[in-house]
Design a protein around this motif. Structure first.
Motif, PDB file in Angstrom:
ATOM      1  N   THR A  83     -31.355 -29.410  16.201  1.00 46.75           N
ATOM      2  CA  THR A  83     -30.570 -28.202  15.920  1.00 46.75           C
ATOM      3  C   THR A  83     -29.166 -28.553  15.463  1.00 46.75           C
ATOM      4  O   THR A  83     -28.591 -27.880  14.593  1.00 46.75           O
ATOM      5  CB  THR A  83     -30.501 -27.313  17.176  1.00 46.75           C
ATOM      6  N   LEU A  84     -28.600 -29.604  16.031  1.00 48.31           N
ATOM      7  CA  LEU A  84     -27.239 -29.992  15.670  1.00 48.31           C
ATOM      8  C   LEU A  84     -27.127 -30.437  14.217  1.00 48.31           C
ATOM      9  O   LEU A  84     -26.016 -30.475  13.670  1.00 48.31           O
ATOM     10  CB  LEU A  84     -26.738 -31.093  16.611  1.00 48.31           C
ATOM     11  N   GLN A  85     -28.243 -30.761  13.579  1.00 48.45           N
ATOM     12  CA  GLN A  85     -28.200 -31.040  12.139  1.00 48.45           C
ATOM     13  C   GLN A  85     -27.669 -29.840  11.377  1.00 48.45           C
ATOM     14  O   GLN A  85     -26.991 -29.983  10.353  1.00 48.45           O
ATOM     15  CB  GLN A  85     -29.602 -31.360  11.618  1.00 48.45           C
ATOM     16  N   HIS A  86     -27.999 -28.641  11.871  1.00 48.79           N
ATOM     17  CA  HIS A  86     -27.567 -27.403  11.220  1.00 48.79           C
ATOM     18  C   HIS A  86     -26.201 -26.942  11.718  1.00 48.79           C
ATOM     19  O   HIS A  86     -25.531 -26.154  11.052  1.00 48.79           O
ATOM     20  CB  HIS A  86     -28.588 -26.297  11.483  1.00 48.79           C
ATOM     21  N   PHE A  87     -25.806 -27.414  12.905  1.00 45.55           N
ATOM     22  CA  PHE A  87     -24.557 -26.979  13.535  1.00 45.55           C
ATOM     23  C   PHE A  87     -23.687 -28.193  13.866  1.00 45.55           C
ATOM     24  O   PHE A  87     -23.244 -28.370  15.008  1.00 45.55           O
ATOM     25  CB  PHE A  87     -24.860 -26.188  14.812  1.00 45.55           C
ATOM     26  N   SER A 185     -26.352 -17.306  17.464  1.00 38.32           N
ATOM     27  CA  SER A 185     -27.139 -17.913  16.385  1.00 38.32           C
ATOM     28  C   SER A 185     -27.509 -19.349  16.732  1.00 38.32           C
ATOM     29  O   SER A 185     -28.646 -19.786  16.494  1.00 38.32           O
ATOM     30  CB  SER A 185     -26.361 -17.877  15.067  1.00 38.32           C
ATOM     31  N   PHE A 186     -26.547 -20.100  17.292  1.00 41.10           N
ATOM     32  CA  PHE A 186     -26.838 -21.484  17.673  1.00 41.10           C
ATOM     33  C   PHE A 186     -27.923 -21.546  18.745  1.00 41.10           C
ATOM     34  O   PHE A 186     -28.895 -22.311  18.618  1.00 41.10           O
ATOM     35  CB  PHE A 186     -25.579 -22.183  18.181  1.00 41.10           C
ATOM     36  N   VAL A 187     -27.779 -20.774  19.809  1.00 33.38           N
ATOM     37  CA  VAL A 187     -28.739 -20.832  20.910  1.00 33.38           C
ATOM     38  C   VAL A 187     -30.126 -20.397  20.433  1.00 33.38           C
ATOM     39  O   VAL A 187     -31.147 -21.003  20.806  1.00 33.38           O
ATOM     40  CB  VAL A 187     -28.265 -19.965  22.092  1.00 33.38           C
ATOM     41  N   LYS A 188     -30.186 -19.373  19.601  1.00 33.01           N
ATOM     42  CA  LYS A 188     -31.490 -18.919  19.116  1.00 33.01           C
ATOM     43  C   LYS A 188     -32.097 -19.916  18.130  1.00 33.01           C
ATOM     44  O   LYS A 188     -33.326 -20.060  18.066  1.00 33.01           O
ATOM     45  CB  LYS A 188     -31.362 -17.530  18.491  1.00 33.01           C
ATOM     46  N   ALA A 189     -31.250 -20.621  17.371  1.00 31.47           N
ATOM     47  CA  ALA A 189     -31.759 -21.675  16.495  1.00 31.47           C
ATOM     48  C   ALA A 189     -32.337 -22.820  17.329  1.00 31.47           C
ATOM     49  O   ALA A 189     -33.420 -23.351  17.029  1.00 31.47           O
ATOM     50  CB  ALA A 189     -30.635 -22.188  15.586  1.00 31.47           C
ATOM     51  N   TRP A 190     -31.627 -23.198  18.379  1.00 33.76           N
ATOM     52  CA  TRP A 190     -32.117 -24.236  19.301  1.00 33.76           C
ATOM     53  C   TRP A 190     -33.447 -23.808  19.913  1.00 33.76           C
ATOM     54  O   TRP A 190     -34.408 -24.589  19.962  1.00 33.76           O
ATOM     55  CB  TRP A 190     -31.058 -24.490  20.362  1.00 33.76           C
ATOM     56  N   ALA A 191     -33.513 -22.564  20.357  1.00 35.29           N
ATOM     57  CA  ALA A 191     -34.749 -22.056  20.959  1.00 35.29           C
ATOM     58  C   ALA A 191     -35.895 -22.053  19.958  1.00 35.29           C
ATOM     59  O   ALA A 191     -37.030 -22.413  20.279  1.00 35.29           O
ATOM     60  CB  ALA A 191     -34.514 -20.642  21.499  1.00 35.29           C
ATOM     61  N   HIS A 192     -35.605 -21.671  18.719  1.00 37.33           N
ATOM     62  CA  HIS A 192     -36.639 -21.620  17.675  1.00 37.33           C
ATOM     63  C   HIS A 192     -37.219 -23.006  17.411  1.00 37.33           C
ATOM     64  O   HIS A 192     -38.441 -23.190  17.354  1.00 37.33           O
ATOM     65  CB  HIS A 192     -36.038 -21.049  16.392  1.00 37.33           C
ATOM     66  N   GLU A 198     -40.096 -27.192  14.747  1.00 31.71           N
ATOM     67  CA  GLU A 198     -39.856 -27.224  13.300  1.00 31.71           C
ATOM     68  C   GLU A 198     -38.389 -27.512  13.071  1.00 31.71           C
ATOM     69  O   GLU A 198     -37.535 -26.653  13.297  1.00 31.71           O
ATOM     70  CB  GLU A 198     -40.255 -25.897  12.656  1.00 31.71           C
ATOM     71  N   ALA A 199     -38.087 -28.692  12.609  1.00 37.22           N
ATOM     72  CA  ALA A 199     -36.696 -29.111  12.468  1.00 37.22           C
ATOM     73  C   ALA A 199     -35.989 -28.465  11.284  1.00 37.22           C
ATOM     74  O   ALA A 199     -34.789 -28.230  11.319  1.00 37.22           O
ATOM     75  CB  ALA A 199     -36.627 -30.632  12.328  1.00 37.22           C
ATOM     76  N   GLN A 200     -36.715 -28.190  10.228  1.00 40.73           N
ATOM     77  CA  GLN A 200     -36.062 -27.751   8.998  1.00 40.73           C
ATOM     78  C   GLN A 200     -36.222 -26.264   8.710  1.00 40.73           C
ATOM     79  O   GLN A 200     -35.480 -25.704   7.921  1.00 40.73           O
ATOM     80  CB  GLN A 200     -36.629 -28.555   7.811  1.00 40.73           C
ATOM     81  N   ALA A 201     -37.187 -25.632   9.331  1.00 38.96           N
ATOM     82  CA  ALA A 201     -37.555 -24.278   8.914  1.00 38.96           C
ATOM     83  C   ALA A 201     -36.897 -23.200   9.764  1.00 38.96           C
ATOM     84  O   ALA A 201     -37.562 -22.403  10.417  1.00 38.96           O
ATOM     85  CB  ALA A 201     -39.077 -24.121   8.957  1.00 38.96           C
ATOM     86  N   LEU A 202     -35.556 -23.170   9.786  1.00 36.53           N
ATOM     87  CA  LEU A 202     -34.869 -22.095  10.485  1.00 36.53           C
ATOM     88  C   LEU A 202     -34.956 -20.807   9.681  1.00 36.53           C
ATOM     89  O   LEU A 202     -34.839 -20.828   8.454  1.00 36.53           O
ATOM     90  CB  LEU A 202     -33.389 -22.444  10.689  1.00 36.53           C
ATOM     91  N   PRO A 203     -35.139 -19.666  10.340  1.00 37.69           N
ATOM     92  CA  PRO A 203     -35.058 -18.391   9.621  1.00 37.69           C
ATOM     93  C   PRO A 203     -33.677 -18.248   8.987  1.00 37.69           C
ATOM     94  O   PRO A 203     -32.677 -18.743   9.526  1.00 37.69           O
ATOM     95  CB  PRO A 203     -35.267 -17.359  10.733  1.00 37.69           C
ATOM     96  N   SER A 204     -33.599 -17.592   7.856  1.00 39.14           N
ATOM     97  CA  SER A 204     -32.323 -17.454   7.147  1.00 39.14           C
ATOM     98  C   SER A 204     -31.263 -16.785   8.017  1.00 39.14           C
ATOM     99  O   SER A 204     -30.061 -17.055   7.870  1.00 39.14           O
ATOM    100  CB  SER A 204     -32.524 -16.657   5.861  1.00 39.14           C
ATOM    101  N   ALA A 332     -23.261 -12.357   7.338  1.00 41.58           N
ATOM    102  CA  ALA A 332     -23.482 -12.131   8.765  1.00 41.58           C
ATOM    103  C   ALA A 332     -23.614 -13.441   9.525  1.00 41.58           C
ATOM    104  O   ALA A 332     -23.363 -13.492  10.732  1.00 41.58           O
ATOM    105  CB  ALA A 332     -24.726 -11.276   8.969  1.00 41.58           C
ATOM    106  N   THR A 333     -24.002 -14.511   8.827  1.00 43.85           N
ATOM    107  CA  THR A 333     -24.200 -15.814   9.474  1.00 43.85           C
ATOM    108  C   THR A 333     -22.958 -16.706   9.391  1.00 43.85           C
ATOM    109  O   THR A 333     -23.039 -17.900   9.692  1.00 43.85           O
ATOM    110  CB  THR A 333     -25.391 -16.547   8.838  1.00 43.85           C
ATOM    111  N   TYR A 334     -21.815 -16.135   8.987  1.00 40.95           N
ATOM    112  CA  TYR A 334     -20.567 -16.893   8.921  1.00 40.95           C
ATOM    113  C   TYR A 334     -20.290 -17.583  10.253  1.00 40.95           C
ATOM    114  O   TYR A 334     -20.326 -16.959  11.312  1.00 40.95           O
ATOM    115  CB  TYR A 334     -19.407 -15.962   8.559  1.00 40.95           C
ATOM    116  N   PHE A 335     -20.015 -18.891  10.213  1.00 42.19           N
ATOM    117  CA  PHE A 335     -19.757 -19.701  11.402  1.00 42.19           C
ATOM    118  C   PHE A 335     -18.280 -19.629  11.759  1.00 42.19           C
ATOM    119  O   PHE A 335     -17.414 -19.969  10.946  1.00 42.19           O
ATOM    120  CB  PHE A 335     -20.162 -21.153  11.141  1.00 42.19           C
TER     121      PHE A 335
END
Length: 466
Positions: A83-87, A185-192, A198-204, A332-335
């Protein structure tokens, strides 16, 4: 006259509380983004971030129930690294270089998130089901954030395993780095990633947007806030990142003499409140009767009555996500942070009167409507003097949002059994989230001295609406 019932709690007894929660620290490790991630990333703080530069870190806690806890740690660690790859910035640090006008959030190769692993033999069922607990009981389940004058970590995590019963995930984040929406968003990405492997397939909807250029600052608020921070404490170059102490005017409860309570607003109860206000204001259809307004108003009234506030006026600080309100709107996904604060003010005697709920809703409506008139009105004073607390007998604030839907955070062990904002025991804020029972309900979390908590419980359970 009608008496309205809501889901509530019985008065706490010594047999129902668990003081001195026993937690054994097993290890403290560091989890880095998966090898192959970008080598570095740097983000300057915007004026939205700078508002929170020295604010208390935000502590949150999730509880999950499972009889098979053997694989929990390996799955959570592996998925965290992915997940940290994305964050990447969440594995980094905040610094304020001498040659930089503003603090900078930077990730460089080798940075990692501190992860504490612990175990506890506490009665897990009691922990997840008790509505009243001593305020300090959850503190050992969230990690300390590494913050010094020169450097502040973005985030720290803790996984506590309750063998054969479940586990908890504690998160501590620096508020100048992200707001509740980004954290969710981070916690839900980690959970997903943990659930689906699936390391690469995060929902948009969970992919963070990092371009800080979308936050326009024509008035130079970022520079102004930086200068104001540097001039704090009579200094001219105060670049300290240390967390400021809570103002005595905020009246955060003494944790040693306080208990944490959770109260549920069911959808039916919220509709009852809406109908009550509507019947009182038949000639005024302009009131903001959203779930947020009604829940906040009812809680505000109960708090003022429970604490027997004597001052002429009381205030309620609310925050609004401004991503869609900016001109032009930003993704909406602005970090980062994108919260605008407003203050609802009401006369205490009005809140204590027979139309207290209507008074509270009216004050919140006025505060919310001011967002439409000028989103950044008065922003030049938000760091130097956001609010003069001495003007009010009591100032409350709201933390979190039911719209985050934290109970939908499924790491593969189904919905969490309990979610708490732990740091309200330091800030004195009122936490909001969706209800663990679903159905459109809302949970309110409070930390109060025992006598006030008992009074709030009685009021909440059967407040008389005239």
């Amino acid at each position: 006259m009608c008496i309205v019932k809501a889901s509530s709690i019985s008065s706490p007894s010594q047999s129902e509380v668990m003081a001195n929660l026993s937690v054994k620290k097993v290890e403290v490790c560091r989890v880095a983004p998966k090898p192959g991630s970008p080598e570095n990333q740097s983000l300057p703080l915007t004026f939205f971030d700078l508002l929170w530069l020295r604010f208390q870190p935000v502590e949150r806690l999730f509880f999950y129930q499972t009889s098979s806890t053997d694989s929990v740690l390996s799955k959570l660690k592996t998925s965290l690294s992915l997940t940290l790859q994305h964050f990447l910035p969440l594995a980094g640090n905040l610094t304020w270089p001498q040659d930089s006008l503003k603090p900078v959030l930077s990730y460089v190769q080798g940075d990692a998130v501190s992860l504490t692993v612990a175990e506890s033999d506490v009665d897990f069922d009691h922990l997840i089901n008790s509505i009243f607990l001593p305020a300090q009981d959850f503190s050992p389940l969230v990690p300390q954030l590494d913050v010094t004058d020169e450097r502040a970590a973005a985030m720290a995590l803790q996984i506590t395993v309750y063998p054969n019963h479940g586990f908890s995930i504690g998160t501590t984040t620096h508020h100048a780095i992200l707001d509740g929406k980004t954290w969710t968003s981070f916690v839900k990405a980690w959970a997903h990633i943990c659930k689906y492997e699936e390391a690469q397939a995060l929902p948009s909807s969970l992919v963070p947007f990092y371009d800080r250029r979308v936050v326009k600052d024509p008035s130079g608020l970022g520079e102004l806030y930086s200068r104001q921070h540097q001039n704090k404490d009579g200094r001219t170059d105060n670049r300290s990142l240390s967390i400021a102490s809570i103002s005595k005017d905020r009246k955060a409860p003494d944790r040693e003499d306080s208990i944490r309570g959770t109260f549920e607003f069911t959808r039916a109860f919220i509709q009852t409140l809406r109908a009550h206000v509507t019947s009182k204001m038949a000639s005024d259809s302009s009131l903001h009767l959203s779930t947020f307004s009604l829940v906040s108003a009812y809680t505000w009234v109960c708090m003022v009555k429970a604490e027997e506030i004597k001052g002429e006026k009381t205030a309620l600080i609310i925050g609004a996500d401004s991503r869609s309100r900016l001109d032009p709107p930003i993704p909406a996904t602005y970090f980062g942070n994108c919260i605008v604060g407003r203050v609802a003010v009401a006369e205490t005697k009005g809140l204590l009167g027979e139309d207290g709920l209507v008074v509270a809703v009216s004050a919140i409506t006025e505060a919310v409507r001011s967002l439409e008139k000028g989103l950044l009105d008065g922003a030049e004073n938000w760091v130097s003097k956001f609010l003069d607390f001495s003007l009010y007998g009591r100032t409350y604030s709201i933390a979190g949002s039911h719209r985050f839907e934290v109970y939908d955070t499924d790491f593969g062990w189904r919905r969490p059994k309990r979610v708490e904002v732990i740091s309200i025991d330091k800030t004195g804020a009122i936490s909001l989230s969706d209800s663990k029972n679903g159905g459109g309900g809302v949970e309110v979390g409070l930390v109060l001295k025992k006598q006030y908590a008992e009074a709030f419980d009685a009021l909440f359970a059967s407040l008389v609406l005239h």
